[in-house]
Design an enzyme around this catalytic site. Structure first.
Site, PDB file in Angstrom:
ATOM      1  N   GLU A 181      -8.871 -29.259  -2.271  1.00  0.00           N
ATOM      2  CA  GLU A 181      -9.021 -28.053  -1.474  1.00  0.00           C
ATOM      3  C   GLU A 181      -9.757 -28.236  -0.152  1.00  0.00           C
ATOM      4  O   GLU A 181      -9.419 -27.600   0.841  1.00  0.00           O
ATOM      5  CB  GLU A 181      -9.746 -26.988  -2.320  1.00  0.00           C
ATOM      6  CG  GLU A 181      -8.979 -26.533  -3.547  1.00  0.00           C
ATOM      7  CD  GLU A 181      -7.683 -25.830  -3.191  1.00  0.00           C
ATOM      8  OE1 GLU A 181      -7.685 -24.926  -2.329  1.00  0.00           O
ATOM      9  OE2 GLU A 181      -6.632 -26.216  -3.747  1.00  0.00           O
ATOM     10  N   SER A 205     -15.591   9.421 -59.855  1.00  0.00           N
ATOM     11  CA  SER A 205     -16.749   9.182 -60.723  1.00  0.00           C
ATOM     12  C   SER A 205     -17.830   8.350 -60.054  1.00  0.00           C
ATOM     13  O   SER A 205     -18.943   8.246 -60.575  1.00  0.00           O
ATOM     14  CB  SER A 205     -16.304   8.488 -62.015  1.00  0.00           C
ATOM     15  OG  SER A 205     -15.427   9.328 -62.747  1.00  0.00           O
TER      16      SER A 205
END
Length: 816
Positions: free
Chosen positions: A91, A469
């Protein structure tokens, strides 16, 4: 003559100077005009990168990473030298020698743009790239280009080169939602930066010029060409030698898409955390780099997920086979690659993997399994597959594999390893599991359904279902509070009743329509005898029960005001049930469930820390001592409180102590009664765990709509619910013990591995006496039929012919 000779150059020089001055003036005017739109120096110094929200287990294992941009910021010194050199070569190799702007590159790019009549070429330096990605848009306009140069200039003059390079490496885009080199390394190679090879470093450096074009997954040949260019530049600049360049250039492009390394699958937990973070921090929660450390134990979460999925698959098999999920025509010489393509469109669901049947034998079949290859399904993995007509109606047992499968069927299988698999299908029923630490309410594991990605509804926290229950222990505890004992007897016989708002008579029944005559409370709870339980609730009074169960966390306003409450007709979530059972598990204290232990911001600072109330045994004396002592933090109080607790621990502030809601005596007897559920009652299957410190209660509702098991040890609570989202029946006989309990056992077998057995010590107020198993009344020690029972010292049964406690007689008289 001389004047004429120099006249033309002078005019040219003057004109050029005027152009330059005009350009500088225009540039200055542009700067003044654009300055308000540029970031200030303060903003540049305090730049905030978008970093995803990360959620972890208590052991710092990743659960989820949430955010549009996948990014892991790194310091300059954390980026390997080879990777930095690759980016410089690709770059901007003059980055450390030049200023913010490379005029030569910029003029060349400008010339190309003018000739082509569009913004065709860049010319940006690393500094300009950092400026653009940090503070500006990516639009290719002259305005943005000028802004970029101004910001780059500021960066270059106020930050070091290494700092600018660090910013660049953290913000540059690599495609596949990866921003920054660390995220790119994870996305394409599934590894940290320090493990990248030279070939991989050069590939990554080559991507950024055109992420869509040089994506090594989408265009590997173009990525290889770009990598060759980067390696050549690195060789020319002396970063690497020829042998290194040649070896890296010959390496294969081995990139593939890697998701963030999720170590523990807990998607329901991740969604709960996300919603709480959004509520606290707003949209910034997903991008501000927060790290959330949950209370989830990774080992237990994995066990819970697997227990729920395998438990639902086991239930589903009992109700028949619904057929393949697809069919295809296979050629005679189909290749593995073709088979992979065929099943690739079907995704895995939980522990289920898609597969295509390639061969059907008499008692076995061969399948090609996605991500695994060829496998054999033996007869044991096929014989269950009777045709389903309804939840209670099945076809005949298959006699051969051909009765179940055909070549070309696309099915789901459970991969067993070793090239073995079993036929399966996606269950239509659902289940949820919640496990928490009863001492402080920390959620250790949570599963909200079979598979989050096919149904995001979190049944652990959002599904309101009747507990059946499983609700009984809460008002049985109230009966002990009222003076009844574990040996008090109630009649197990038919009952017709009304009242409490009921407009019609009600004829409740026991499971199996069996009746046992007089039954002790311990036996009634262990065997979940409905008619006895209704008589117990009626004896102590519905108004009392409504008030009493509030101490376990149930809202009295939501409770039905009739005797159906005895059979668990209220609506609760599994989380609420786990909270209630935590009271029994921790010795009688009410704790509040919590999921998030702490939140850490991007700078590593803890911005929120949980401060749960803790079930503190021995703090009861401390609390009473505090009320009598003005200086609660004096050394004398500290020493006395520690002595009272007997553990040498420091004094605990009152606001950190969980409130006691039932007495230690009450809790001890209730835990003992629920221990009997495991020893000889409906939860006997849990004896397979081989432990003596587990207790719990099954739960089943009318028409087998909901199945529960609520169980615990002194250090862990786990609640399992199973049922259909649309409330259809699970099928005849599919009780809590048949559907939910196997899931609980599978989970607890892992959770309790390596955990020593321990039962809470008997409190001082408990006595042990011998009673008649038939009448529940005291008998002599010499009576051979007598059995041992535990009692509160102030609530003892009478001898033969004794009556129930006086206070209970009053309660009974008011409602019979």
């Amino acid at each position: 003559m001389k004047w004429k000779l120099f006249r033309i150059p002078a005019i040219l020089v003057t004109g050029l100077a005027l152009v330059v001055l005009g350009g500088l003036y225009a540039y200055a005017c542009t700067y003044v005009y654009l300055d308000p739109s540029l970031p200030t120096l303060s903003q540049m110094r305090h730049v905030k990168l978008e970093v995803p929200l990360r959620i972890y287990t208590t052991g710092r294992r990743l659960i989820s990473q949430i955010g549009v941009e996948q990014r892991t910021p790194v310091r300059f010194d954390q980026v390997p030298l080879g990777l930095r050199e690759a980016f410089l070569a690709a770059e901007d190799h003059l980055f450390y020698q030049e200023g913010a702007i490379n005029l030569g590159s910029l003029l060349r790019a400008t010339l190309v743009d003018v000739i082509e009549g569009r913004k065709a070429q860049g010319g940006s330096t690393i500094t300009m790239e950092a400026a653009r990605n940090l503070f500006l848009t990516l639009n290719k306009t002259w305005r943005r280009k000028l802004q970029e140069s101004f910001v780059a200039y500021r960066l270059d003059h106020h930050f070091t080169k290494n700092k600018v390079f660090q910013l660049y490496l953290n913000v540059i885009y690599f495609g596949e939602r990866a921003y920054g080199v660390a995220a790119a390394a994870q996305t394409y190679y599934g590894k940290p930066l320090d493990r990248l090879t030279l070939a991989e470093e050069a590939t990554l450096a080559g991507i950024v010029q055109a992420p869509s074009l040089y994506n090594p997954i989408v265009h590997p040949h173009l990525a290889a060409m770009r990598r060759s260019y980067v390696l050549t530049r690195m060789l020319d600049l002396g970063y690497i030698n020829a042998a290194e360049a040649r070896a890296a250039d010959q390496a294969p492009i081995a990139a593939r898409l890697h998701a963030p390394r999720v170590a523990v699958q807990a998607p329901y937990v991740a969604e709960m955390v996300l919603q709480r973070m959004l509520k606290r921090f707003g949209p910034a929660a997903e991008t501000a780099g927060y790290r959330v450390y949950t209370t989830v134990d990774g080992r237990l979460q994995v066990a819970a997920q697997r227990a729920v999925q395998l438990g639902l698959i086991a239930y589903d098999r009992r109700h028949g086979y619904r057929g393949p999920i697809g069919r295809t025509v296979l050629s005679a010489r189909v290749t593995p690659a073709q088979l992979h393509t065929l099943v690739d469109e079907y995704g895995p669901i939980g522990v289920l993997s898609p597969a295509v049947v390639t061969r059907v034998g008499r008692k076995s079949a061969t399948v090609y399994v996605r991500s695994h290859g060829f496998a054999r399904i033996g007869w044991g993995g096929l014989v269950w597959a009777r045709k389903e007509y309804s939840v209670d109606a099945l076809g005949p047992v298959p006699k051969t594999a051909g009765d179940v499968l055909s070549r070309g069927d696309v099915v789901y299988v459970v991969w067993k390893g070793g090239r073995a698999a079993e036929l399966a299908q996606v269950p239509q029923a659902q289940a949820a599991l919640v496990s928490l630490n009863p001492d402080d309410g920390a959620i250790a594991a949570l599963v909200g359904g079979f598979d989050y990605f096919t149904s995001k509804f979190n049944r652990a926290t959002e599904a309101l279902r009747q507990p059946g229950s499983g609700f009984k222990p809460f008002y049985y505890s109230g009966a002990l509070q009222q003076g009844y004992t574990a040996s008090s007897t109630f009649l197990d016989a038919p009952l017709v009743t009304g009242g409490y708002g009921s407009e019609t008579t009600w004829r409740p029944v026991n499971y199996g329509d069996r009746f046992g005559g007089p039954v002790r409370m311990r036996v009634a709870l262990a065997h979940s005898i409905n008619l006895v339980s209704i008589r117990i609730l009626r004896a102590i009074g519905l108004p009392f029960v409504t008030r009493y169960v509030a101490r376990f966390g149930f809202d009295p306003k939501t409770l039905p005001q009739n005797l159906t409450l005895a059979l668990g007709s209220l609506d609760v979530t599994p989380m609420q049930m786990a909270t209630g059972y935590a009271v029994f598990a921790n010795g009688g204290y009410r704790v509040k469930p919590f999921l998030i232990d702490r939140i850490v911001n991007a700078a590593g600072k803890v911005v929120w820390q949980a401060t749960p109330r803790i079930a503190c045994h021995g703090c009861d004396q401390q609390a009473s001592l505090s009320s009598l002592t003005p200086a609660a933090n004096t050394k004398a109080l500290l020493a006395e409180a520690s002595a009272l607790r007997g553990d040498g621990a420091q004094y605990m502030p009152p606001d950190q102590i969980a409130p006691r809601v039932i007495s230690a005596d009450n809790d001890y007897i209730m835990t003992s009664m629920m221990h009997s559920v495991i020893q000889f009652g409906t939860g006997m299957a849990a004896r397979s765990l081989g432990r003596d410190d587990i207790a719990g209660k099954t739960g089943t509702t009318n028409n087998f709509t909901n199945a529960w098991f609520n169980g615990f040890t002194p250090h862990l609570v786990a609640v399992v619910w199973a049922g259909f989202d649309d409330n259809q029946s699970l099928g005849y006989g599919e009780q809590g013990a048949a559907v939910a309990l196997p899931i609980w056992i599978r989970f607890m077998r892992v959770a309790l591995t390596g955990v020593p057995q321990w039962r809470r010590p008997q409190p001082p107020g408990i006595v042990r006496l011998r009673v008649s198993p038939r009448t529940g009344l005291l008998v002599s020690d010499e009576n051979p039929d007598g059995i041992e029972e535990v009692f509160m010292a102030n609530h003892l049964p009478g001898g033969s012919g004794a009556q129930p406690p006086t206070m209970s007689q009053g309660a009974a008289a008011s409602i019979f």
